[in-house]
Motif scaffolding. Structure first.
Motif, mmCIF file in Angstrom:
data_model
loop_
_atom_site.group_PDB
_atom_site.id
_atom_site.type_symbol
_atom_site.label_atom_id
_atom_site.label_comp_id
_atom_site.label_asym_id
_atom_site.label_seq_id
_atom_site.Cartn_x
_atom_site.Cartn_y
_atom_site.Cartn_z
ATOM 1 N N HIS A 295 0.814 -1.209 0.000
ATOM 2 C CA HIS A 295 0.000 0.000 0.000
ATOM 3 C C HIS A 295 0.852 1.265 0.000
ATOM 4 O O HIS A 295 0.501 2.242 -0.680
ATOM 5 C CB HIS A 295 -0.960 -0.007 1.188
ATOM 6 C CG HIS A 295 -2.094 -0.964 1.021
ATOM 7 N ND1 HIS A 295 -3.211 -0.670 0.258
ATOM 8 C CD2 HIS A 295 -2.287 -2.226 1.476
ATOM 9 C CE1 HIS A 295 -4.040 -1.695 0.268
ATOM 10 N NE2 HIS A 295 -3.509 -2.660 1.006
ATOM 11 N N LEU A 296 1.970 1.270 0.717
ATOM 12 C CA LEU A 296 2.795 2.476 0.722
ATOM 13 C C LEU A 296 3.487 2.658 -0.632
ATOM 14 O O LEU A 296 3.612 3.783 -1.122
ATOM 15 C CB LEU A 296 3.821 2.412 1.851
ATOM 16 C CG LEU A 296 4.477 3.748 2.215
ATOM 17 C CD1 LEU A 296 3.433 4.772 2.630
ATOM 18 C CD2 LEU A 296 5.500 3.560 3.333
ATOM 19 N N ARG A 328 12.923 14.386 2.941
ATOM 20 C CA ARG A 328 12.279 13.516 1.964
ATOM 21 C C ARG A 328 11.556 12.330 2.601
ATOM 22 O O ARG A 328 10.390 12.080 2.310
ATOM 23 C CB ARG A 328 13.306 13.010 0.964
ATOM 24 C CG ARG A 328 12.660 12.230 -0.168
ATOM 25 C CD ARG A 328 13.663 11.833 -1.224
ATOM 26 N NE ARG A 328 13.021 11.118 -2.302
ATOM 27 C CZ ARG A 328 13.687 10.518 -3.280
ATOM 28 N NH1 ARG A 328 15.002 10.561 -3.285
ATOM 29 N NH2 ARG A 328 13.042 9.881 -4.236
ATOM 30 N N VAL A 329 12.240 11.587 3.486
ATOM 31 C CA VAL A 329 11.624 10.381 4.030
ATOM 32 C C VAL A 329 10.400 10.720 4.859
ATOM 33 O O VAL A 329 9.316 10.169 4.642
ATOM 34 C CB VAL A 329 12.645 9.576 4.863
ATOM 35 C CG1 VAL A 329 11.949 8.400 5.547
ATOM 36 C CG2 VAL A 329 13.771 9.069 3.982
ATOM 37 N N ARG A 330 10.552 11.629 5.818
ATOM 38 C CA ARG A 330 9.407 11.948 6.660
ATOM 39 C C ARG A 330 8.279 12.576 5.845
ATOM 40 O O ARG A 330 7.099 12.262 6.053
ATOM 41 C CB ARG A 330 9.815 12.888 7.794
ATOM 42 C CG ARG A 330 8.634 13.215 8.715
ATOM 43 C CD ARG A 330 9.014 14.123 9.854
ATOM 44 N NE ARG A 330 9.816 13.481 10.860
ATOM 45 C CZ ARG A 330 9.329 12.662 11.803
ATOM 46 N NH1 ARG A 330 8.047 12.361 11.823
ATOM 47 N NH2 ARG A 330 10.124 12.132 12.694
ATOM 48 N N GLU A 331 8.605 13.444 4.926
ATOM 49 C CA GLU A 331 7.574 14.115 4.129
ATOM 50 C C GLU A 331 6.792 13.117 3.288
ATOM 51 O O GLU A 331 5.556 13.139 3.259
ATOM 52 C CB GLU A 331 8.218 15.178 3.236
ATOM 53 C CG GLU A 331 7.212 15.944 2.391
ATOM 54 C CD GLU A 331 7.865 17.011 1.530
ATOM 55 O OE1 GLU A 331 7.250 17.406 0.526
ATOM 56 O OE2 GLU A 331 8.992 17.432 1.865
ATOM 57 N N VAL A 332 7.508 12.240 2.594
ATOM 58 C CA VAL A 332 6.823 11.249 1.754
ATOM 59 C C VAL A 332 5.990 10.309 2.614
ATOM 60 O O VAL A 332 4.835 9.992 2.293
ATOM 61 C CB VAL A 332 7.845 10.464 0.907
ATOM 62 C CG1 VAL A 332 7.168 9.285 0.210
ATOM 63 C CG2 VAL A 332 8.497 11.374 -0.116
ATOM 64 N N TYR A 333 6.574 9.857 3.721
ATOM 65 C CA TYR A 333 5.847 8.949 4.617
ATOM 66 C C TYR A 333 4.587 9.631 5.153
ATOM 67 O O TYR A 333 3.487 9.075 5.090
ATOM 68 C CB TYR A 333 6.752 8.523 5.763
ATOM 69 C CG TYR A 333 6.086 7.595 6.756
ATOM 70 C CD1 TYR A 333 6.166 6.209 6.615
ATOM 71 C CD2 TYR A 333 5.374 8.100 7.838
ATOM 72 C CE1 TYR A 333 5.552 5.358 7.530
ATOM 73 C CE2 TYR A 333 4.746 7.260 8.754
ATOM 74 C CZ TYR A 333 4.843 5.888 8.596
ATOM 75 O OH TYR A 333 4.218 5.060 9.494
#
Length: 341
Positions: A295-296, A328-333
């Motif tokens: 799903h992610l 990037r990681v936190r924003e996309v997540y």
């Protein structure tokens, strides 16, 4: 028995015929699309060599699978091989093809390949309904953590409270240095190993990550973790495990068997687990990792970040995401993680 005796099925497009049949069998559109992509790629490979699907032998199949290696991961190779196996097996059964060349191929390549990789297809709304029925604070925290982070059962069991950083919590504790500047996150180390001491306590499970990973904690996960910490028994271990037993082994660090039992109990109540059911049918902690990945990945379209969060990537890629973690990681997540509460 000859092809004629079995009642051969004539079709100008075997792939389309097969796809129609699995649709009639109730397979989802996503499953159909996955099969079509793989089968059309293999068909194009054969066409370039002047062959049709009904003319391929086991060496043709093996050659195609061999050329996949290096461009996709081994798990993807296994999935592609099993798709071909199911396609040829079915077309042989209905009499369209004389034989299944993949039967021999699967004996020659990795024996761990699952010839039936299909898993239960659970939607986010259905999973949300499932989570709503889980009211015990420990069970709820375990299930939401697995679903929101994609960690393995053993990795969840190895989490100590120092591996968690929450910006909003009525409780205070010291997080590990790796979480400095990374509020609302979980650190999953690659070091814990079964039978070895880690943070002052021997472990019963190994973390199977290629590299340590920092995973964001969203508002929903933070909520259930705080609810759990409010009632968590005093841990028996000075390592301060995040998840401990609330039953006969009060305060003892959870083991993977305990986690499996908790998930299985709730999955049975939902009709998602039965004795004798395989990985494609039963919902287990590993299914939650599959759910998280599928799903992610579908929501973000960014395989790199999903691989980073799973701990599946090599050093050069993980350096990229570690360097850009806060953005990037936190924003996309945060923008794409599904809601469960």
């Amino acid at each position: 028995m000859s092809r004629a005796e079995r009642g051969a099925t004539d079709t100008d497009d075997p792939v389309a015929y097969f796809l129609d049949d699995i649709t009639f069998q109730g397979k989802s559109q996503r499953t159909r699309d996955a099969y079509e992509r793989v089968l059309r790629e293999f068909e194009a490979y054969l066409t370039e060599r002047g062959l049709g699907l009904d003319e391929a032998n086991h060496r043709d199949c093996m050659a195609w699978i061999h050329q996949l290696r290096g461009s996709v991961g081994e798990s993807t190779v296994a999935t592609y091989a099993s798709y071909l196996h199911r396609f040829y097996g079915y077309m042989t059964e209905v009499g369209t093809f004389e034989e299944n060349p993949m039967a021999l191929v699967l004996e020659e390549i990795d024996e761990s390949i699952n010839v039936d990789p299909e898993r239960r297809d659970i939607t986010v709304p259905a999973m949300r309904s499932f989570v709503a029925d889980v009211t015990h604070p420990l069970d709820r925290a375990i299930i939401v953590t697995l679903l929101k982070t994609g960690v393995r059962a053993g990795e969840l069991c190895n989490l100590d409270r120092r591996d968690l950083a929450l910006s909003e919590s009525p409780f205070e504790w010291s997080h590990r240095p790796q979480l400095d500047g990374k509020p609302d996150s979980i650190y999953v180390d690659d070091a814990p190993s079964a039978g070895q001491e880690y943070n002052g306590q021997p472990r019963t499970a190994s973390n199977k990550r290629k590299r340590a990973t920092t995973i964001p904690v969203d508002e929903e996960l933070a909520t259930v973790l705080v609810e759990w910490l409010a009632v968590r028994p005093d841990p028996r271990s000075g390592a301060d495990p995040l998840f401990v037993s609330t039953t006969d082994e009060w305060g003892k660090r959870l083991t993977p068997d305990m986690v499996h039992h908790i998930v299985e109990t709730h999955a049975r109540d939902q009709g998602w687990y039965r004795d004798g059911g395989g990985a494609e049918e039963n919902v287990t902690p590993h299914y939650f990792r599959h759910f998280f990945t599928t799903h992610l990945r579908d929501r973000t379209g960014d395989r790199g970040i999903v691989k980073y969060l799973r701990g599946d990537v090599a050093q050069d890629i993980i350096d990229t995401y570690t360097h850009d973690w806060g953005d990037r990681v936190r924003e996309v997540y945060s923008d794409h993680i599904y809601r469960l509460l």
